[in-house]
Enzyme design. Structure first.
Site, mmCIF file in Angstrom:
data_model
loop_
_atom_site.group_PDB
_atom_site.id
_atom_site.type_symbol
_atom_site.label_atom_id
_atom_site.label_comp_id
_atom_site.label_asym_id
_atom_site.label_seq_id
_atom_site.Cartn_x
_atom_site.Cartn_y
_atom_site.Cartn_z
ATOM 1 N N SER A 132 14.160 51.234 107.558
ATOM 2 C CA SER A 132 15.732 49.845 108.224
ATOM 3 C C SER A 132 15.913 50.564 109.165
ATOM 4 O O SER A 132 15.458 51.273 110.160
ATOM 5 C CB SER A 132 16.880 49.626 106.976
ATOM 6 O OG SER A 132 17.482 48.385 107.731
ATOM 7 N N TYR B 192 24.522 53.244 102.767
ATOM 8 C CA TYR B 192 23.270 52.132 102.848
ATOM 9 C C TYR B 192 22.597 52.923 103.966
ATOM 10 O O TYR B 192 21.181 53.547 104.446
ATOM 11 C CB TYR B 192 22.975 50.767 102.564
ATOM 12 C CG TYR B 192 21.439 50.496 103.279
ATOM 13 C CD1 TYR B 192 20.833 50.111 102.472
ATOM 14 C CD2 TYR B 192 21.526 49.418 104.511
ATOM 15 C CE1 TYR B 192 19.749 49.877 102.447
ATOM 16 C CE2 TYR B 192 20.103 49.451 104.451
ATOM 17 C CZ TYR B 192 19.210 49.082 103.701
ATOM 18 O OH TYR B 192 17.996 48.623 103.823
HETATM 19 P P1 NDP Z 1 14.000 42.802 97.387
HETATM 20 O O1 NDP Z 1 15.385 42.900 96.539
HETATM 21 O O2 NDP Z 1 13.393 41.614 97.453
HETATM 22 O O3 NDP Z 1 13.396 43.767 96.800
HETATM 23 C C1 NDP Z 1 14.000 44.908 96.296
HETATM 24 C C2 NDP Z 1 12.560 45.490 95.378
HETATM 25 O O4 NDP Z 1 13.169 46.844 94.924
HETATM 26 C C3 NDP Z 1 12.030 44.787 94.588
HETATM 27 O O5 NDP Z 1 11.042 44.781 93.780
HETATM 28 C C4 NDP Z 1 12.915 45.624 93.594
HETATM 29 O O6 NDP Z 1 12.868 45.760 91.569
HETATM 30 C C5 NDP Z 1 12.624 47.211 93.810
HETATM 31 N N1 NDP Z 1 14.410 48.327 93.467
HETATM 32 C C6 NDP Z 1 15.230 48.502 93.000
HETATM 33 N N2 NDP Z 1 15.520 48.965 92.744
HETATM 34 C C7 NDP Z 1 15.062 49.799 92.241
HETATM 35 C C8 NDP Z 1 14.715 51.111 91.314
HETATM 36 N N3 NDP Z 1 15.846 51.525 90.854
HETATM 37 N N4 NDP Z 1 13.875 51.176 90.722
HETATM 38 C C9 NDP Z 1 12.230 50.137 90.627
HETATM 39 N N5 NDP Z 1 12.673 49.602 91.768
HETATM 40 C C10 NDP Z 1 13.327 49.052 92.082
HETATM 41 O O7 NDP Z 1 15.337 43.391 98.667
HETATM 42 P P2 NDP Z 1 13.429 43.585 100.016
HETATM 43 O O8 NDP Z 1 11.739 43.143 99.818
HETATM 44 O O9 NDP Z 1 14.105 43.178 101.256
HETATM 45 O O10 NDP Z 1 13.399 45.277 100.427
HETATM 46 C C11 NDP Z 1 12.232 46.420 99.572
HETATM 47 C C12 NDP Z 1 12.347 47.651 100.784
HETATM 48 O O11 NDP Z 1 13.052 46.638 102.876
HETATM 49 C C13 NDP Z 1 14.185 48.308 100.907
HETATM 50 O O12 NDP Z 1 13.748 49.330 101.220
HETATM 51 C C14 NDP Z 1 15.523 47.457 101.969
HETATM 52 O O13 NDP Z 1 15.972 48.174 101.493
HETATM 53 C C15 NDP Z 1 14.211 47.014 102.801
HETATM 54 N N6 NDP Z 1 14.922 46.492 104.122
HETATM 55 C C16 NDP Z 1 14.877 45.373 103.603
HETATM 56 C C17 NDP Z 1 15.660 44.816 104.714
HETATM 57 C C18 NDP Z 1 15.725 43.335 104.834
HETATM 58 O O14 NDP Z 1 16.886 42.286 105.888
HETATM 59 N N7 NDP Z 1 16.030 42.353 103.580
HETATM 60 C C19 NDP Z 1 15.155 45.039 106.447
HETATM 61 C C20 NDP Z 1 15.360 45.984 106.278
HETATM 62 C C21 NDP Z 1 14.837 47.393 105.289
HETATM 63 P P3 NDP Z 1 13.445 45.671 90.398
HETATM 64 O O15 NDP Z 1 14.735 44.906 90.717
HETATM 65 O O16 NDP Z 1 11.984 44.718 89.747
HETATM 66 O O17 NDP Z 1 13.098 46.827 89.886
HETATM 67 C C1 8X3 Z 2 18.183 45.991 106.105
HETATM 68 C C2 8X3 Z 2 18.843 45.568 106.664
HETATM 69 O O1 8X3 Z 2 20.790 45.317 108.894
HETATM 70 O O2 8X3 Z 2 21.184 44.711 106.449
HETATM 71 O O3 8X3 Z 2 18.147 47.386 105.829
HETATM 72 O O4 8X3 Z 2 20.912 47.046 106.817
HETATM 73 S S1 8X3 Z 2 20.233 45.832 107.578
#
Ligand code: NDP
Ligand code: 8X3
Length: 251
Positions: free
Chosen positions: A138, A151
């Site tokens: 991220s 985070y």
């Molecule tokens: P979502 O919340 O849409 O998806 C998160 C996913 O992670 C879900 O499929 C969830 O599945 C899974 N997950 C969460 N906790 C667990 C757990 N304990 N065990 C197994 N699976 C888990 O978020 P994003 O798609 O945005 O996030 C995906 C990645 O991208 C993350 O690592 C996030 O930090 C990163 N990211 C996101 C950004 C954003 O702005 N959205 C920016 C930068 C990075 P389930 O609940 O079914 O287990």
């Molecule tokens: C998710 C993006 O800017 O909320 O990783 O940290 S930010």
């Protein structure tokens, strides 16, 4: 032989979009997440394009991770691509007011979960001297912002682990890469704000945020380069974003 990808966090957002683009491009899928109903639906949908199996487990539970990966059917045991994507932010508050349960969740899922899954998959990649690990970091792993504390720390750890994996696995011919998105409109903010949809919506208001498919497209590009090419580290912003904290909502 079609490659097989193991995607954590495939039930939503970036992981789900990655599963969709991989399926349409002849990559076999092992879809992981905790929400079994979503895994089932996605399997049904994507089976129209490719071979799909699912594993329901919590990445932060070491025993669940090991048991799930050992339970893979024989024809899904060879994993060519690991997408370490599962993760979330839990809460947004000052370090002094932080909730320790939130801290535990972020460190257990984003850091230890990524390690547990990777550790279970390294041996086969090392044995074959081949494999690709993509870690979803991220911008929070490159910069720190107010109230992001734990985070940001968890994603700085992902950044460090990504570099460490690349160094330690280099002699085994394994590719390792990280993608660091800025703001992506997924369920991420709903989770961060514990279901407060108004607060979550406000995060993406006034500008065009990245969509999960934008990141999935880049992940697909990265994993489909010739084997001698490794795009090792990418930061991806929406055009309206210039840093972790500079976002133009008036375009
Ligand atoms: P979502 O919340 O849409 O998806 C998160 C996913 O992670 C879900 O499929 C969830 O599945 C899974 N997950 C969460 N906790 C667990 C757990 N304990 N065990 C197994 N699976 C888990 O978020 P994003 O798609 O945005 O996030 C995906 C990645 O991208 C993350 O690592 C996030 O930090 C990163 N990211 C996101 C950004 C954003 O702005 N959205 C920016 C930068 C990075 P389930 O609940 O079914 O287990
Ligand atoms: C998710 C993006 O800017 O909320 O990783 O940290 S930010």
């Amino acid at each position: 032989m079609k490659p097989t990808a193991f995607i954590t966090g495939a039930t939503s957002g970036i992981g789900k979009a990655t599963a969709e683009i991989f399926a349409k491009n002849n990559i076999r899928l092992i879809l992981c997440g905790r929400r079994a109903d979503r895994l089932d639906k996605l399997q049904e949908l994507l089976s129209n394009f490719t071979e799909v199996t699912t594993l329901q487990f919590d990445v932060s539970k070491r025993n669940e991770v090991e048991t799930a990966i050992k339970s893979l059917p024989k024809d899904f045991q060879k994993i060519d691509i690991l997408i370490n994507n599962a993760g979330n932010a839990h809460g947004l508050s000052s370090i002094q007011n932080g909730d320790i349960d939130d801290w535990d969740a972020m460190l257990d899922i984003n850091v230890k979960g990524l390690l547990y899954v990777s550790k279970a998959i390294f041996p086969q990649m090392i044995k074959r001297k081949s494999g690709f690990i993509v870690n979803i970091g991220s911008i929070a792993g490159k910069e720190v912002y107010a109230n992001g504390n734990v985070y940001c720390a968890s994603k700085h750890a992902v950044n460090a682990l990504n570099k460490s994996m690349r160094i330690d696995l280099n002699k085994h011919n394994i590719r390792v890469a990280a993608i660091h998105p800025g703001a992506v409109e997924t369920e991420f903010s709903e989770v961060r704000f514990k279901g407060d949809t108004e607060k979550a919506k406000a995060v993406y208001a006034g500008y065009k945020a990245l969509q999960a498919a934008d990141i999935a497209d880049i992940i697909h590009f990265v994993v489909t380069r010739p084997y001698h090419v490794n795009i090792e580290d990418l930061v991806v912003y929406p055009t309206a974003q210039a840093s972790a904290t500079i976002l133009n909502r008036n375009l």
